[in-house]
Design a protein around this motif. Structure first.
Motif, PDB file in Angstrom:
ATOM      1  N   GLU A   1       0.761  -1.110  -0.086  1.00 30.76           N
ATOM      2  CA  GLU A   1       0.100   0.201  -0.307  1.00 30.76           C
ATOM      3  C   GLU A   1       0.558   1.412  -0.226  1.00 30.76           C
ATOM      4  OE1 GLU A   1      -3.335   2.434   2.441  1.00 30.76           O
ATOM      5  OE2 GLU A   1      -2.634   0.098   3.385  1.00 30.76           O
ATOM      6  N   GLY A   2       0.885   2.328  -1.033  1.00 32.05           N
ATOM      7  CA  GLY A   2       1.446   3.805  -1.153  1.00 32.05           C
ATOM      8  C   GLY A   2       2.172   3.504  -1.316  1.00 32.05           C
ATOM      9  N   ARG A   3       3.335   1.972  -1.753  1.00 31.03           N
ATOM     10  CA  ARG A   3       4.513   2.055  -2.023  1.00 31.03           C
ATOM     11  C   ARG A   3       5.449   2.134  -1.529  1.00 31.03           C
ATOM     12  NH1 ARG A   3       4.777   0.921  -7.950  1.00 31.03           N
ATOM     13  NH2 ARG A   3       6.968   1.177  -8.061  1.00 31.03           N
ATOM     14  N   LYS A   4       5.668   2.303  -0.100  1.00 28.63           N
ATOM     15  CA  LYS A   4       5.896   2.832   1.481  1.00 28.63           C
ATOM     16  C   LYS A   4       6.999   1.451   1.453  1.00 28.63           C
ATOM     17  CE  LYS A   4       3.047   5.864   3.329  1.00 28.63           C
ATOM     18  NZ  LYS A   4       1.928   6.300   3.992  1.00 28.63           N
ATOM     19  N   LEU A   5       8.367   2.144   1.619  1.00 32.64           N
ATOM     20  CA  LEU A   5       9.385   0.913   1.790  1.00 32.64           C
ATOM     21  C   LEU A   5       9.307   0.797   3.758  1.00 32.64           C
ATOM     22  CD1 LEU A   5      12.840   0.100   1.332  1.00 32.64           C
ATOM     23  CD2 LEU A   5      13.087   2.083   2.742  1.00 32.64           C
ATOM     24  N   GLY A   6       9.248  -0.232   2.920  1.00 33.79           N
ATOM     25  CA  GLY A   6       9.301  -1.725   4.250  1.00 33.79           C
ATOM     26  C   GLY A   6       7.575  -2.060   4.779  1.00 33.79           C
ATOM     27  N   LEU A   7       7.180  -1.729   3.436  1.00 36.77           N
ATOM     28  CA  LEU A   7       5.513  -1.815   3.751  1.00 36.77           C
ATOM     29  C   LEU A   7       5.718  -3.215   2.611  1.00 36.77           C
ATOM     30  CD1 LEU A   7       3.556   0.855   4.290  1.00 36.77           C
ATOM     31  CD2 LEU A   7       3.914  -0.872   5.638  1.00 36.77           C
ATOM     32  N   GLU A   8       6.856  -4.300   2.020  1.00 34.95           N
ATOM     33  CA  GLU A   8       6.738  -4.557   0.763  1.00 34.95           C
ATOM     34  C   GLU A   8       5.885  -6.397   1.132  1.00 34.95           C
ATOM     35  OE1 GLU A   8       9.854  -2.251  -0.144  1.00 34.95           O
ATOM     36  OE2 GLU A   8       9.195  -2.897   1.924  1.00 34.95           O
ATOM     37  N   GLU A   9       5.361  -6.934  -0.094  1.00 37.82           N
ATOM     38  CA  GLU A   9       5.027  -8.346   0.660  1.00 37.82           C
ATOM     39  C   GLU A   9       5.797  -9.050  -0.585  1.00 37.82           C
ATOM     40  OE1 GLU A   9       1.025  -8.334   2.633  1.00 37.82           O
ATOM     41  OE2 GLU A   9       1.177  -8.229   0.549  1.00 37.82           O
TER      42      GLU A   9
ATOM     43  N   ARG B   1       9.409  -4.206   8.561  1.00 37.98           N
ATOM     44  CA  ARG B   1      10.824  -3.420   8.278  1.00 37.98           C
ATOM     45  C   ARG B   1      11.767  -3.231   8.525  1.00 37.98           C
ATOM     46  NH1 ARG B   1       8.392   2.070   7.055  1.00 37.98           N
ATOM     47  NH2 ARG B   1       6.294   1.286   8.047  1.00 37.98           N
ATOM     48  N   ASP B   2      12.056  -4.330   9.601  1.00 35.43           N
ATOM     49  CA  ASP B   2      13.308  -3.746  10.055  1.00 35.43           C
ATOM     50  C   ASP B   2      13.865  -5.611  10.191  1.00 35.43           C
ATOM     51  OD1 ASP B   2      13.230  -1.473  11.213  1.00 35.43           O
ATOM     52  OD2 ASP B   2      12.638  -2.071  13.057  1.00 35.43           O
ATOM     53  N   SER B   3      13.410  -6.371   9.022  1.00 33.33           N
ATOM     54  CA  SER B   3      13.781  -7.209   9.194  1.00 33.33           C
ATOM     55  C   SER B   3      14.758  -8.171   8.145  1.00 33.33           C
ATOM     56  CB  SER B   3      12.329  -8.003   7.234  1.00 33.33           C
ATOM     57  OG  SER B   3      13.044  -9.166   7.382  1.00 33.33           O
ATOM     58  N   ALA B   4      16.149  -8.603   8.489  1.00 32.05           N
ATOM     59  CA  ALA B   4      17.352  -8.967   7.030  1.00 32.05           C
ATOM     60  C   ALA B   4      16.981  -9.561   6.101  1.00 32.05           C
ATOM     61  CB  ALA B   4      18.264  -9.399   8.260  1.00 32.05           C
ATOM     62  N   ALA B   5      16.226  -9.824   6.279  1.00 32.89           N
ATOM     63  CA  ALA B   5      15.884 -10.029   5.263  1.00 32.89           C
ATOM     64  C   ALA B   5      15.345  -9.527   3.774  1.00 32.89           C
ATOM     65  CB  ALA B   5      14.695 -11.519   4.888  1.00 32.89           C
ATOM     66  N   LEU B   6      14.300  -8.325   3.942  1.00 30.55           N
ATOM     67  CA  LEU B   6      14.027  -7.756   3.750  1.00 30.55           C
ATOM     68  C   LEU B   6      15.128  -6.464   2.849  1.00 30.55           C
ATOM     69  CD1 LEU B   6      11.521  -5.699   1.959  1.00 30.55           C
ATOM     70  CD2 LEU B   6      11.716  -4.285   4.694  1.00 30.55           C
ATOM     71  N   MET B   7      16.138  -5.684   3.727  1.00 25.27           N
ATOM     72  CA  MET B   7      17.437  -5.627   3.608  1.00 25.27           C
ATOM     73  C   MET B   7      18.405  -6.446   2.629  1.00 25.27           C
ATOM     74  SD  MET B   7      18.544  -4.885   7.263  1.00 25.27           S
ATOM     75  CE  MET B   7      18.020  -4.001   9.076  1.00 25.27           C
ATOM     76  N   LEU B   8      18.237  -7.617   2.249  1.00 24.12           N
ATOM     77  CA  LEU B   8      19.293  -8.216   1.396  1.00 24.12           C
ATOM     78  C   LEU B   8      18.003  -7.780  -0.162  1.00 24.12           C
ATOM     79  CD1 LEU B   8      20.961 -10.245   0.345  1.00 24.12           C
ATOM     80  CD2 LEU B   8      19.563 -11.977   1.388  1.00 24.12           C
ATOM     81  N   ILE B   9      16.974  -8.044  -0.281  1.00 23.67           N
ATOM     82  CA  ILE B   9      16.227  -8.111  -1.282  1.00 23.67           C
ATOM     83  C   ILE B   9      15.661  -6.286  -2.203  1.00 23.67           C
ATOM     84  CG2 ILE B   9      13.437  -7.865  -2.229  1.00 23.67           C
ATOM     85  CD1 ILE B   9      13.074 -10.211  -1.129  1.00 23.67           C
ATOM     86  N   SER B  10      15.818  -5.708  -0.607  1.00 28.64           N
ATOM     87  CA  SER B  10      16.242  -4.106  -1.181  1.00 28.64           C
ATOM     88  C   SER B  10      17.150  -3.663  -1.930  1.00 28.64           C
ATOM     89  CB  SER B  10      15.515  -3.503   0.101  1.00 28.64           C
ATOM     90  OG  SER B  10      14.652  -3.458   0.760  1.00 28.64           O
ATOM     91  N   HIS B  11      18.427  -4.221  -1.169  1.00 29.81           N
ATOM     92  CA  HIS B  11      19.366  -4.449  -1.662  1.00 29.81           C
ATOM     93  C   HIS B  11      19.926  -4.969  -3.161  1.00 29.81           C
ATOM     94  CE1 HIS B  11      24.552  -3.894  -2.010  1.00 29.81           C
ATOM     95  NE2 HIS B  11      24.400  -5.111  -2.275  1.00 29.81           N
ATOM     96  N   MET B  12      18.923  -6.146  -3.797  1.00 27.29           N
ATOM     97  CA  MET B  12      19.543  -6.640  -4.588  1.00 27.29           C
ATOM     98  C   MET B  12      18.413  -5.737  -6.212  1.00 27.29           C
ATOM     99  SD  MET B  12      18.814 -10.820  -3.988  1.00 27.29           S
ATOM    100  CE  MET B  12      17.910 -10.768  -2.634  1.00 27.29           C
TER     101      MET B  12
END
Length: 237
Positions: free
Chosen positions: A200-208, A222-233
């Motif tokens: 929703e709203g394309r906000k960082l940390g709300l990805e599924e 929002r604080d997930s290490a897995a999400l950090m890796l995905i964001s990096h990719m």
């Protein structure tokens, strides 16, 4: 260092191996001498060098631990095998265009806990209606994995045909549906596909994460290490 300069190995105690001096001389293209138990200013230089080396080693070890932790977090979130994380290979795709024209796709590769720049790929896509990201995803995945499937079936190239353990596409249900069609046509495992829905709203940390085989969406947090890796990719793509 200018080639005519003479380099000096400074050691706090013991003798520096002659072979090391000769090897460094060959690398530097100039003479290297050894100095044992330095005093005054050279002692200060030695202590500074030792301190800097220790700080650098600590930083590298901390970065390596952080990278491995992110890989482990993503594998746990997606129920990927945990016994060979050093070999985990992820390919991430993104579609881009300029004002709807000149559609391109990029593929970035993550393995051995880091991005592999030498394996990045860029694709110029043809026959794509401006802004038609679904068709673009279909085309790039077809081009990418048709070649790998063909190579896997060829005894001469089978060893070089390394399919990824996870394929990330930047998008939600629509993009994942296109990926699913391609994988069904090629006879590939649907469990390899995950879409990164911006939420929703394309906000960082709300990805599924959205999947191609009926699995419920996964919200990483929002604080997930897995999400950090995905964001990096995704940033790399």
């Amino acid at each position: 260092v200018p080639r005519q300069a003479t380099l000096c190995i400074v050691a706090s105690s013991g003798q520096v191996d002659k072979g090391l001096s000769e090897a460094l001389s060959g690398q530097a293209g100039s003479g290297v001498t050894a100095l044992n138990q330095p005093r005054e200013q050279r002692r200060i230089w030695l202590e500074m060098a030792q301190k800097n080396a220790g700080l650098q080693l600590a930083r590298l070890l901390a970065e390596q631990g952080s990278q491995q932790a992110r890989t482990r977090a993503l594998a746990e979130a997606l129920d990927l095998p945990m016994d060979k994380l050093d070999e985990l290979r992820i390919e991430c795709f993104d579609i881009s265009h300029t004002a709807g024209e000149s559609t391109q796709a990029s593929c970035v590769v993550f393995k051995e806990h880091k991005m592999q720049n030498s394996e990045y790929r860029r694709y110029n896509l043809e026959g794509i209606t401006p802004g038609a990201d679904y068709a673009a995803i279909r085309q790039v995945l077809t081009r990418r994995y048709t070649k790998l499937v063909e190579a896997a079936r060829n005894p001469d190239t089978k060893g070089d045909a390394r399919l990824p353990d996870l394929v990330l596409v930047d998008g939600g249900k629509g993009q994942v549906s296109m990926a699913r069609e391609v994988f069904v046509e090629l006879g590939l495992d649907l469990g390899l596909i995950a879409g990164v829905d911006k939420g929703e709203g394309r906000k960082l940390g709300l990805e599924e994460l959205v999947f191609a085989y009926g699995r419920d969406h996964v919200y990483l947090g929002r604080d997930s290490a897995a999400l950090m890796l995905i964001s990096h990719m995704r940033d790399g793509a």
